[in-house]
Enzyme design. Structure first.
Site, PDB file in Angstrom:
ATOM      1  N   GLN A  28       0.828  -1.210   0.000  1.00  0.00           N
ATOM      2  CA  GLN A  28       0.000   0.000   0.000  1.00  0.00           C
ATOM      3  C   GLN A  28       0.861   1.259   0.000  1.00  0.00           C
ATOM      4  O   GLN A  28       0.576   2.220  -0.719  1.00  0.00           O
ATOM      5  CB  GLN A  28      -0.942   0.012   1.212  1.00  0.00           C
ATOM      6  N   ASP A  83      -1.058  -3.306  11.077  1.00  0.00           N
ATOM      7  CA  ASP A  83      -1.844  -2.943  12.258  1.00  0.00           C
ATOM      8  C   ASP A  83      -1.087  -3.164  13.553  1.00  0.00           C
ATOM      9  O   ASP A  83      -1.089  -2.324  14.451  1.00  0.00           O
ATOM     10  CB  ASP A  83      -3.142  -3.775  12.308  1.00  0.00           C
ATOM     11  N   GLU A  84      -0.441  -4.341  13.665  1.00  0.00           N
ATOM     12  CA  GLU A  84       0.199  -4.719  14.919  1.00  0.00           C
ATOM     13  C   GLU A  84       1.433  -3.885  15.243  1.00  0.00           C
ATOM     14  O   GLU A  84       1.927  -3.893  16.376  1.00  0.00           O
ATOM     15  CB  GLU A  84       0.570  -6.205  14.909  1.00  0.00           C
ATOM     16  N   HIS A 108      -6.921   1.771   7.615  1.00  0.00           N
ATOM     17  CA  HIS A 108      -7.764   0.795   8.326  1.00  0.00           C
ATOM     18  C   HIS A 108      -7.977   1.355   9.725  1.00  0.00           C
ATOM     19  O   HIS A 108      -7.064   1.942  10.313  1.00  0.00           O
ATOM     20  CB  HIS A 108      -7.055  -0.562   8.380  1.00  0.00           C
ATOM     21  N   GLU A 231     -10.437 -22.487 -10.603  1.00  0.00           N
ATOM     22  CA  GLU A 231     -11.615 -21.858 -11.216  1.00  0.00           C
ATOM     23  C   GLU A 231     -12.256 -20.796 -10.332  1.00  0.00           C
ATOM     24  O   GLU A 231     -13.131 -20.048 -10.793  1.00  0.00           O
ATOM     25  CB  GLU A 231     -12.648 -22.927 -11.586  1.00  0.00           C
ATOM     26  N   SER A 252     -22.962 -22.664 -17.246  1.00  0.00           N
ATOM     27  CA  SER A 252     -23.957 -23.558 -17.852  1.00  0.00           C
ATOM     28  C   SER A 252     -25.208 -23.627 -16.996  1.00  0.00           C
ATOM     29  O   SER A 252     -25.184 -23.325 -15.795  1.00  0.00           O
ATOM     30  CB  SER A 252     -23.365 -24.960 -18.005  1.00  0.00           C
TER      31      SER A 252
END
Length: 334
Positions: A28, A83-84, A108, A231, A252
Site C-alpha cells: 500500500q 496494524d500490529e 484501516h 476456477e 452452464s
C-alpha cells in the site's frame, strides 16, 4: 442511503502546497506514495533506519526520511504499516511530531477503533481505505482507472478533514472508481468480518474442504485443484464484473441449477450462526484483544498455523501446476 463521491466531488488542489508523509513502503505504501506524487503532490516516505525498502523508494524517485523526520515535516501523515506495528510506531515516531492542525490518516480503523492509538485533540483524524491490495491500487491508477475506497472522518478540528481526505483519495485514484463515506467503526468491523468469514477464512476453508473431499474419494489431486481453487478466480471475476446474476448467466444451466439446489445445503443457517458469533467477537473487541495478545506473546498460534497451512496438499499441487502457467508470473515490482 449510502453516500458515494467521485472525481467531480474532489479537489486534489486542496493538498497542493502541503507535504504528504507516507509512513511505510510495503504494497500500500508504495502505491499511495507513487500515485500521490504522480498526481502532483509533494510526498515524503517515512521508514525506519536500515529499512530494506529505503533504496527501493529512492530508486522510484521518492524522498525518504526516517519516520519521525518525515512526520515532523509533513502536514498530512498517512500511516501504512501493519496494524500490529502501528501503536509502537505512533508512540515513538508520530506522536512527538504532531502539532495542532496536522492531519493524521489511516487505511484501516483498527488501532483507532480499538483504542491502541489515541490522537491528540488538536489534529484531524481521517481514513482512506482502498478496497483492494496495494499492487492493484497502483496498477489501476497507471491504467487510468481506480480502486473503490472508503473515506471516514474520526476527528475534524480544522473543519477541512473530509475535504482533505477526499483530495488524498482522489490523488491515489480512488475517486475514479468511487468513494463510499463510512465511519471508523463500520469500516473496522465489516473489514474484519469480511476477511475472517468470507474473503480469507471462509474461502480458504471452503476450497481446502472441497479438495479434501474430492481426493479422499479417489479423484486426482490435480483435477481437484482445478475444480475447487483454480476456477475460483474465473467465477469471482464474473461476479466482480456483473454480480451473481452475470455469473449465473455466464455459466452452464447445469452449474446454475447446482448453485440453487446445493449451495444452501453447504452454506446454511449453521454457517450463518457461526458468522454471527464471529461478528459478536469483533464487535465486542474480543478478536482485537486476542490478536493484540498474540503479538505480545511472539505469535505462537499465528506462526504455528502459517507453517501447518503451508504444507497442505492443495498448496503443493497448486505450486506445481502454477509453475507451468507462464502467464501467472508477473514481473517483479519496480
Amino acid at each position: 442511503m449510502a453516500i458515494m463521491y467521485y472525481e467531480k466531488d474532489c479537489d486534489i488542489g486542496a493538498l497542493k502546497g502541503k507535504t504528504i508523509a507516507v509512513i511505510g513502503y510495503g504494497s500500500q505504501g508504495r502505491a499511495h506514495a507513487l500515485n500521490a506524487k504522480e498526481s502532483g503532490l509533494k510526498v515524503i516516505v517515512g521508514l525506519y533506519e536500515g529499512s530494506k525498502s529505503w533504496q527501493k523508494a529512492v530508486d522510484a524517485g521518492l524522498e525518504v526520511k526516517i519516520a519521525r523526520s518525515a512526520a515532523e515535516k509533513a502536514d498530512f501523515i498517512m500511516i501504512l504499516v501493519n496494524d500490529e506495528n502501528q501503536a509502537k510506531l505512533y508512540q515513538e515516531s508520530i506522536k512527538p511530531a504532531l502539532t495542532a492542525g496536522k492531519i493524521l490518516a489511516f487505511a484501516h480503523g483498527f488501532n483507532i477503533h480499538f483504542g491502541q492509538i489515541t490522537p491528540p485533540p488538536d489534529v484531524d483524524v481521517v481514513m482512506i481505505a482502498p478496497k483492494g491490495p496495494g499492487h492493484t491500487v497502483r496498477e489501476q491508477y497507471q491504467a487510468g482507472a481506480g480502486v473503490p475506497m472508503l473515506v471516514a472522518v474520526y476527528q475534524d478540528i480544522t473543519g477541512r478533514a473530509k475535504r482533505l481526505a477526499m483530495a488524498y483519495a482522489a490523488a491515489i485514484g480512488g475517486a475514479r472508481a468511487g468513494l463510499l463515506e463510512t465511519t471508523f467503526k463500520e469500516e473496522t468491523e465489516t473489514d474484519l468480518f469480511g476477511e475472517q468469514t468470507v474473503l480469507c477464512g471462509g474461502v480458504s476453508a471452503l476450497m481446502k474442504a472441497g479438495y479434501e473431499v474430492l481426493t479422499e474419494a479417489g479423484y486426482q489431486p490435480e483435477s481437484a485443484y482445478f475444480e475447487v481453487m483454480h476456477e475460483m478466480k474465473l467465477i469471482i471475476d464474473l461476479v466482480n464484473r456483473g454480480g451473481l446474476s452475470f455469473m449465473r448467466y455466464s455459466i452452464s444451466d447445469t452449474a446454475e441449477y447446482g448453485d440453487y439446489a446445493t449451495g444452501p445445503k453447504i452454506i446454511g443457517e449453521d454457517v450463518k450462526n457461526a458468522m454471527r458469533a464471529a461478528l459478536k467477537d469483533i464487535q465486542s473487541g474480543k478478536f482485537a484483544r486476542e490478536w493484540i495478545l498474540e503479538n505480545a506473546a511472539g505469535r505462537p498460534f499465528f506462526n504455528r498455523m502459517r507453517a501447518i497451512e503451508a504444507t497442505h496438499p492443495i498448496e503443493k499441487v497448486g505450486k506445481e501446476l502454477r509453475s507451468m502457467m507462464s502467464w501467472l508470473h508477473a514481473p517483479s515490482e519496480r
